[in-house]
Design an enzyme around this catalytic site. Structure first.
Site, short mmCIF file in Angstrom:
data_model
loop_
_atom_site.label_atom_id
_atom_site.label_comp_id
_atom_site.label_asym_id
_atom_site.label_seq_id
_atom_site.Cartn_x
_atom_site.Cartn_y
_atom_site.Cartn_z
N GLU A 218 -9.99 1.64 4.72
CA GLU A 218 -9.99 3.28 3.70
C GLU A 218 -11.39 3.47 3.48
OE1 GLU A 218 -6.40 3.08 0.62
OE2 GLU A 218 -7.38 3.67 -0.91
N LYS B 178 -4.05 -6.89 3.19
CA LYS B 178 -4.29 -5.73 2.76
C LYS B 178 -5.76 -5.53 1.60
CE LYS B 178 -3.48 -2.38 -0.25
NZ LYS B 178 -3.19 -2.97 -1.64
N HIS C 292 -37.92 -22.98 13.31
CA HIS C 292 -36.21 -22.57 13.80
C HIS C 292 -36.02 -22.42 14.75
CE1 HIS C 292 -36.26 -21.94 9.14
NE2 HIS C 292 -36.87 -20.77 9.23
N HIS D 267 -7.20 -3.49 4.41
CA HIS D 267 -6.66 -2.33 4.31
C HIS D 267 -7.64 -1.05 3.79
CE1 HIS D 267 -4.39 0.16 2.27
NE2 HIS D 267 -3.81 1.17 3.90
N ASN D 268 -7.91 -1.62 2.90
CA ASN D 268 -8.33 -0.60 1.51
C ASN D 268 -9.84 -0.59 2.43
OD1 ASN D 268 -6.49 -0.96 0.52
ND2 ASN D 268 -6.64 -1.38 -1.71
N GLY E 123 0.40 3.14 -2.92
CA GLY E 123 0.58 4.34 -4.97
C GLY E 123 1.84 4.55 -4.88
N SER F 5 0.63 -1.40 0.11
CA SER F 5 0.50 0.02 -0.39
C SER F 5 0.83 1.63 0.33
CB SER F 5 -0.89 -0.23 1.13
OG SER F 5 -1.64 1.24 1.19
P1 NDP Z 1 -1.38 -1.83 -13.81
O1 NDP Z 1 -2.24 -3.01 -13.20
O2 NDP Z 1 -1.80 -1.17 -15.38
O3 NDP Z 1 -0.47 -3.20 -14.88
C1 NDP Z 1 -0.31 -3.00 -15.83
C2 NDP Z 1 1.38 -3.59 -16.02
O4 NDP Z 1 0.79 -5.38 -15.89
C3 NDP Z 1 2.56 -3.50 -16.63
O5 NDP Z 1 3.83 -3.66 -16.95
C4 NDP Z 1 1.76 -4.61 -18.17
O6 NDP Z 1 3.00 -4.68 -19.74
C5 NDP Z 1 1.60 -5.66 -17.56
N1 NDP Z 1 0.45 -6.74 -18.15
C6 NDP Z 1 -0.80 -6.41 -18.33
N2 NDP Z 1 -1.03 -7.90 -17.89
C7 NDP Z 1 0.11 -8.76 -18.64
C8 NDP Z 1 0.18 -9.78 -19.51
N3 NDP Z 1 -1.05 -10.80 -20.26
N4 NDP Z 1 1.09 -10.36 -19.29
C9 NDP Z 1 2.52 -9.49 -18.99
N5 NDP Z 1 1.86 -8.66 -18.35
C10 NDP Z 1 0.92 -7.98 -18.42
O7 NDP Z 1 0.12 -1.41 -13.59
P2 NDP Z 1 -0.05 -1.00 -12.31
O8 NDP Z 1 1.34 -0.10 -12.09
O9 NDP Z 1 -0.91 0.12 -11.49
O10 NDP Z 1 -0.70 -1.59 -10.74
C11 NDP Z 1 0.51 -2.86 -10.89
C12 NDP Z 1 -0.20 -3.67 -9.51
O11 NDP Z 1 -0.07 -3.35 -8.43
C13 NDP Z 1 -1.54 -4.41 -10.06
O12 NDP Z 1 -2.35 -5.53 -9.40
C14 NDP Z 1 -2.57 -2.91 -8.95
O13 NDP Z 1 -3.68 -4.05 -8.21
C15 NDP Z 1 -1.38 -2.75 -7.82
N6 NDP Z 1 -1.08 -2.03 -7.23
C16 NDP Z 1 -1.20 -0.40 -7.93
C17 NDP Z 1 -1.25 0.48 -6.57
C18 NDP Z 1 -1.35 1.74 -7.67
O14 NDP Z 1 -1.73 2.59 -7.59
N7 NDP Z 1 -1.39 1.81 -8.91
C19 NDP Z 1 -1.14 0.30 -5.09
C20 NDP Z 1 -1.20 -1.27 -5.40
C21 NDP Z 1 -0.97 -2.15 -5.19
P3 NDP Z 1 2.73 -3.84 -20.68
O15 NDP Z 1 3.81 -2.82 -20.38
O16 NDP Z 1 3.43 -5.44 -21.70
O17 NDP Z 1 1.64 -4.22 -21.14
#
Ligand code: NDP
Length: 474
Positions: free
Chosen positions: A189, A182, A450, A185-186, A130, A128
């Site tokens: 939030e 987690k 019941h 936590h959300n 971001g 957590s």
């Molecule tokens: P995204 O959730 O937007 O995911 C994008 C990434 O996933 C890219 O690297 C993309 O690769 C890859 N991807 C998607 N599909 C595939 C696939 N089929 N095979 C291989 N790679 C794939 O990215 P975030 O950085 O925002 O988040 C990453 C994770 O962290 C998520 O699970 C999210 O829920 C979690 N998270 C996010 C937070 C946030 O604030 N954003 C906070 C806490 C957790 P490509 O570049 O090739 O498309």
């Protein structure tokens, strides 16, 4: 040079996590499905530490020292399964895959079981904070085996946020425990944000304060017991003026709150566990309600109360502060109840006080307040509710007159305050000597045989409602 750890998935979260690792002196191998992202990372931030770019999963795995530690930071759901399926055959027993995405804990349990059969540790990890948190120090909630934590823990603790020198990272428990925590936590939030929204709404439409004035109220609250990241950013948002129109920024944002799903998961799971997380549920429903444009339009003309206003904005603000603090205590108590129930259901043995400790920094709900929760569990690790803790009981007692007044004022003025109201109802329900559940159970016996239990005798009973109304023991 061999990398200490690898990261695959270099969108905002993965990229910043990799940079955080490199900045702490850990050589990190980096990979992304689309290679351009990997190249960009190394070109832009290569000077921050040792990055070893990999074009293919095989290259990434080859760059890692043994036992291999691989963080997967891709889109949650099917993409995570696809990436795990791609990497697992390239790994050896003893290696570990860390899923830092927002996975549902039941998916984590499934993945952990599957990889364990192949001797691979699977560490479902809540992260957590971001993108800023990922870079400067998130709160990290790793699940998985104790053995995997011995290997991985020091590295994660190194990059986690620190509060009083204590890292905001600890081993949560086996398999899905980290992602479960987690998720809750959300959910907390969501509840916290809803309560803050209600406080704002009451000050705005109940006390008639302008957003800039409310910003000052929140800034003052942030110097007191409510001090937290969410209160701090609320003050900043309310103080902001829209550059395009010169209006308060909060007035130009469409009043429709979206959600990605972790709040909903929290409530769904709570329903299955039978844990009353009414504050989180109201928060999820409030967001849903805000998005129903047609529903809101259809009801816009319904009559409301005659306008009236609390006499004194200053003392009303103090009462709202008390209502907010009390409601927040309840929302957190409900969330921690859910953690304890999940822990019991899945045999995770989660230490709730440790969860409060690792949420003090890095994450969205970071707050001074969490130290109180930590202290409460230190005083009584088995307490069934935080409300019974001496400090919280006293805080609730001190707040209750104001809390009741604020809830009554909201009803009186026609301002929705579901979070405040449900928190107060929960408090009163727990306090109650007798609940109307007795009547509910009697009704169930009436229409469905019941049965019921009696206050004065052991056993189960049924009354022959349709016949002679005699009671029979069953
Ligand atoms: P995204 O959730 O937007 O995911 C994008 C990434 O996933 C890219 O690297 C993309 O690769 C890859 N991807 C998607 N599909 C595939 C696939 N089929 N095979 C291989 N790679 C794939 O990215 P975030 O950085 O925002 O988040 C990453 C994770 O962290 C998520 O699970 C999210 O829920 C979690 N998270 C996010 C937070 C946030 O604030 N954003 C906070 C806490 C957790 P490509 O570049 O090739 O498309």
């Amino acid at each position: 040079q061999e990398a200490s750890i690898g990261v695959t998935g270099l969108a905002v979260m993965g990229r910043n996590l990799a940079r955080n690792l490199a900045r702490h002196g850990h050589p990190v191998a980096v990979h992304n499905r689309t290679a351009a992202r990997t190249e960009e990372l190394v070109a832009e931030f290569g000077h921050e530490g040792t990055f070893i770019p990999a074009k293919t999963p095989r290259e990434l795995v080859a760059a890692l020292r043994r036992p291999r530690r691989l963080i997967v930071m891709v889109k949650a759901g099917a993409p995570t399964d696809a990436v795990i399926a791609e990497f697992a055959p390239l790994l050896e027993p003893g290696d570990m895959i860390v899923d830092g995405g927002n996975a549902h804990f039941s998916d984590t349990r499934r993945r952990e079981r599957w990889l364990r059969e192949h001797g691979i540790h699977f560490v479902g990890t809540g992260i957590s904070g971001g993108e800023e948190g990922a870079l400067h120090g998130p709160s990290i909630m790793p699940g998985g085996s104790a053995e995997s934590y011995r290997e991985l823990g020091p590295l994660l603790e190194d990059i986690a946020a620190k509060v009083d020198g204590v890292p905001c990272c600890t081993h949560v428990g086996p398999d899905g425990a980290g992602h479960f925590v987690k998720m809750v936590h959300n959910g907390i939030e969501y509840a916290d944000m809803q309560l803050i929204g209600e406080a704002y709404d009451l000050l705005r439409h109940g006390a008639g304060l302008a957003p800039s004035e409310i910003a000052e109220v929140f800034a003052a609250w942030n110097r007191g017991r409510l001090e937290s990241y969410l209160i701090e950013i609320t003050a900043q948002v309310l103080a902001h003026t829209d550059p395009a129109t010169g209006r308060p920024f909060v007035d130009v944002v469409l009043d429709r709150a979206e959600q990605k799903g972790t709040g909903r998961w929290t409530v769904q799971t709570a329903l299955e566990l039978g844990v009353p997380v009414s504050g989180i549920a109201e928060a999820v429903f409030a967001r849903a309600l805000s998005g129903h444009a047609a529903l809101r339009r259809a009801a816009r003309a319904l009559p409301g109360p005659r306008p009236s206003r609390p006499a004194d904005a200053g003392s009303f603000a103090d009462e709202v502060e008390k209502a907010l603090y009390a409601s927040k205590i309840v929302a957190y108590a409900q969330g921690f109840h859910q953690i304890q129930a999940g822990s019991a259901e899945y045999g995770w043995n989660i230490d709730p006080g440790a969860m409060a400790t690792i949420w003090r920094g890095g994450c969205i709900i970071r707050a001074r307040f969490l130290d109180r929760i930590r202290a409460a569990y230190a005083a009584d690790p088995a307490t069934p509710t935080l409300l019974a803790d001496e400090y919280f009981a006293q805080a609730l007692g001190d707040a209750q007159d104001a809390w009741r007044k604020v809830v009554a004022t909201a009803a009186h003025l026609g301002i929705p305050a579901p979070g405040f109201a449900t928190a107060l109802s929960y408090y009163d329900a727990l306090r109650a000597e007798r609940l109307p559940a007795a009547l509910t159970q009697a009704q169930r016996d009436f229409f469905g045989a019941h049965t019921y239990r009696r206050v004065d005798r052991e056993g189960s009973y049924h009354t022959r409602w349709a016949g002679d109304r005699a009671e029979i023991a069953v």
